[in-house]
Write an enzyme that holds these catalytic residues in place. Structure first.
Site, PDB file in Angstrom:
ATOM      1  N   ILE A  63      59.662-110.724  14.793  1.00  0.00           N
ATOM      2  CA  ILE A  63      61.102-110.728  15.061  1.00  0.00           C
ATOM      3  C   ILE A  63      61.405-109.999  16.364  1.00  0.00           C
ATOM      4  O   ILE A  63      62.206-110.471  17.186  1.00  0.00           O
ATOM      5  CB  ILE A  63      61.873-110.107  13.879  1.00  0.00           C
ATOM      6  CG1 ILE A  63      61.715-110.991  12.634  1.00  0.00           C
ATOM      7  CG2 ILE A  63      63.350-109.943  14.231  1.00  0.00           C
ATOM      8  CD1 ILE A  63      62.284-110.387  11.366  1.00  0.00           C
ATOM      9  N   THR A 105      68.848-105.009  12.424  1.00  0.00           N
ATOM     10  CA  THR A 105      68.658-106.147  11.525  1.00  0.00           C
ATOM     11  C   THR A 105      67.452-105.925  10.623  1.00  0.00           C
ATOM     12  O   THR A 105      66.977-106.870   9.984  1.00  0.00           O
ATOM     13  CB  THR A 105      68.447-107.449  12.324  1.00  0.00           C
ATOM     14  OG1 THR A 105      67.332-107.288  13.216  1.00  0.00           O
ATOM     15  CG2 THR A 105      69.684-107.825  13.118  1.00  0.00           C
ATOM     16  N   ALA A 106      66.940-104.703  10.558  1.00  0.00           N
ATOM     17  CA  ALA A 106      65.718-104.418   9.801  1.00  0.00           C
ATOM     18  C   ALA A 106      66.077-103.969   8.382  1.00  0.00           C
ATOM     19  O   ALA A 106      66.224-104.804   7.481  1.00  0.00           O
ATOM     20  CB  ALA A 106      64.886-103.373  10.525  1.00  0.00           C
ATOM     21  N   ARG A 107      66.245-102.682   8.179  1.00  0.00           N
ATOM     22  CA  ARG A 107      66.641-102.138   6.887  1.00  0.00           C
ATOM     23  C   ARG A 107      67.599-100.977   7.114  1.00  0.00           C
ATOM     24  O   ARG A 107      67.438-100.187   8.048  1.00  0.00           O
ATOM     25  CB  ARG A 107      65.420-101.658   6.094  1.00  0.00           C
ATOM     26  CG  ARG A 107      64.569-102.779   5.503  1.00  0.00           C
ATOM     27  CD  ARG A 107      65.276-103.492   4.370  1.00  0.00           C
ATOM     28  NE  ARG A 107      64.433-104.471   3.698  1.00  0.00           N
ATOM     29  CZ  ARG A 107      64.398-105.770   3.987  1.00  0.00           C
ATOM     30  NH1 ARG A 107      65.155-106.237   4.977  1.00  0.00           N
ATOM     31  NH2 ARG A 107      63.627-106.592   3.311  1.00  0.00           N
ATOM     32  N   ASP A 151      73.631-105.383  10.501  1.00  0.00           N
ATOM     33  CA  ASP A 151      73.541-106.423   9.480  1.00  0.00           C
ATOM     34  C   ASP A 151      72.987-105.877   8.175  1.00  0.00           C
ATOM     35  O   ASP A 151      72.991-106.579   7.169  1.00  0.00           O
ATOM     36  CB  ASP A 151      72.644-107.564   9.995  1.00  0.00           C
ATOM     37  CG  ASP A 151      72.646-108.776   9.067  1.00  0.00           C
ATOM     38  OD1 ASP A 151      73.745-109.164   8.603  1.00  0.00           O
ATOM     39  OD2 ASP A 151      71.563-109.337   8.808  1.00  0.00           O
ATOM     40  N   GLU A 171      73.266-101.024   0.321  1.00  0.00           N
ATOM     41  CA  GLU A 171      74.129-102.210   0.363  1.00  0.00           C
ATOM     42  C   GLU A 171      74.163-102.903  -1.006  1.00  0.00           C
ATOM     43  O   GLU A 171      73.178-102.876  -1.737  1.00  0.00           O
ATOM     44  CB  GLU A 171      73.654-103.179   1.444  1.00  0.00           C
ATOM     45  CG  GLU A 171      72.238-103.679   1.303  1.00  0.00           C
ATOM     46  CD  GLU A 171      71.805-104.524   2.494  1.00  0.00           C
ATOM     47  OE1 GLU A 171      71.313-105.643   2.227  1.00  0.00           O
ATOM     48  OE2 GLU A 171      71.940-104.089   3.659  1.00  0.00           O
ATOM     49  N   HIS A 222      74.376-108.663   5.772  1.00  0.00           N
ATOM     50  CA  HIS A 222      72.955-109.004   5.612  1.00  0.00           C
ATOM     51  C   HIS A 222      72.738-110.521   5.720  1.00  0.00           C
ATOM     52  O   HIS A 222      72.247-111.170   4.793  1.00  0.00           O
ATOM     53  CB  HIS A 222      72.419-108.481   4.273  1.00  0.00           C
ATOM     54  CG  HIS A 222      70.930-108.263   4.294  1.00  0.00           C
ATOM     55  ND1 HIS A 222      70.311-107.268   3.579  1.00  0.00           N
ATOM     56  CD2 HIS A 222      69.932-108.917   4.943  1.00  0.00           C
ATOM     57  CE1 HIS A 222      69.002-107.316   3.776  1.00  0.00           C
ATOM     58  NE2 HIS A 222      68.751-108.328   4.605  1.00  0.00           N
TER      59      HIS A 222
END
Length: 319
Positions: A159, A237-239, A263, A268, A286
């Protein structure tokens, strides 16, 4: 002959469920309810395989209580921090994932977050939707250009490299920190930093693309943010657990950071509510892999793992 039983723990795209139903006695979850540990164990009774999502925490305790019939646990994800791999191996249960399935879609979302944060996308949407836009002015919602800026990528795997490929088209200079340096042919001119502090110091935009692990938890904390250039932009955009929320919120509030595009969030969907009050936080729920093509591909790869193991072959994507 009775067909193998596959427990599918969440509601998945129609094409994925259709294939699972075609090939197996598939126990689906049409209501998309979240299983408790006890409910998951009950649902898995007599099953040969489990197709899970990141919402299911496959702990060592749970693995130890799984029925003996379970031969493979295939996760509808690239990340696998929700699975105790050692416990699965101890039970001779194959654990597998879907590497590469979401690379392109997640890289696209990273660029959306960068653009939305840099060009004040949330504020612009709000202005239009609330009827507050009164016409053009030369100073309205001024953002920043990408050309000549430095993009720091933390985690240069599939990614991260896809993000770099896209970012070059916007005129960004690529810097990165990774566990190991890429071969020169894969770097494509990106500048390697052998430590995170060095990367942070040159990151006008920081994109977090590394896997979640105990070592990366809160890797972006107050000390790390202080090393970023003033006015930097953070994209994740990972964790969510890789970011210390209180530190990021404070930096966005005081102006140390220009903006953030997020994201993913710790806990979450119950993100820190302070984010909701920040006009310079561009927030998504997400959506990294949320395209029809990507989610179908993830499901098919997860089923490929199950197909192989139940047929006595190695899983194509074992953990």
């Amino acid at each position: 002959m009775a067909r193998p039983v596959v427990l599918v723990t969440r509601k998945l795209p129609p094409a994925v469920e259709a294939r699972a139903t075609r090939d197996y006695d598939a126990r689906l979850n049409p209501d998309d309810r979240i299983y408790t540990a006890d409910a998951l164990l009950a649902a898995a009774a007599g099953a040969d395989a489990m197709l899970i999502c990141t919402s299911e925490k496959i702990t060592a305790d749970l693995v130890g209580r799984l029925p003996a019939s379970i031969k493979v646990i295939s996760t509808f994800s690239v990340g696998y921090e929700h699975i105790d791999i050692a416990a699965c191996r101890a039970r001779d249960i194959v654990a597998a994932n879907t590497p590469g399935a979401m690379t392109e879609a997640t890289a696209n979302i990273a660029m959306l977050l960068m653009l939305g944060a840099a060009r004040r996308g949330y504020e612009a949407q709000q202005m239009v939707r609330r009827g507050e836009w009164k016409g053009w002015t030369s100073t309205m919602l001024l953002g920043v250009d990408f050309s000549g800026k430095r993009l720091g990528i933390f985690g240069m795997g599939r990614i991260g490299q896809a993000v770099a490929q896209r970012a070059r088209g916007f005129g960004l200079t690529i810097h990165y920190h990774n566990r190991r340096r890429l071969p020169a042919g894969e770097e494509q001119g990106a500048i390697f930093h052998d430590n995170l502090d060095s990367l942070l110091a040159v990151s006008d935009i920081l994109s977090i693309n590394a896997p979640s692990s105990p070592e990366t938890r809160h890797i972006l904390n107050a000390a790390a943010i202080a090393r970023l250039p003033d006015g930097a932009i953070v994209v994740n955009t990972a964790r969510g657990d890789m970011v210390e929320d209180a530190a990021l919120i404070a930096a966005l509030t005081c102006g140390k950071l220009r903006a953030a595009g997020l994201d993913v969030f710790a806990g979450e969907p119950n993100l820190d509510p302070a984010y909701l009050a920040l006009p310079n936080a561009y927030l998504l729920p997400h959506l990294g892999s949320a395209t029809i093509e990507t989610r179908d591909r993830m499901g098919f790869m997860a089923l490929d793992n199950i197909d192989a193991v139940l047929a006595g072959r190695p899983a194509p994507h074992p953990l």
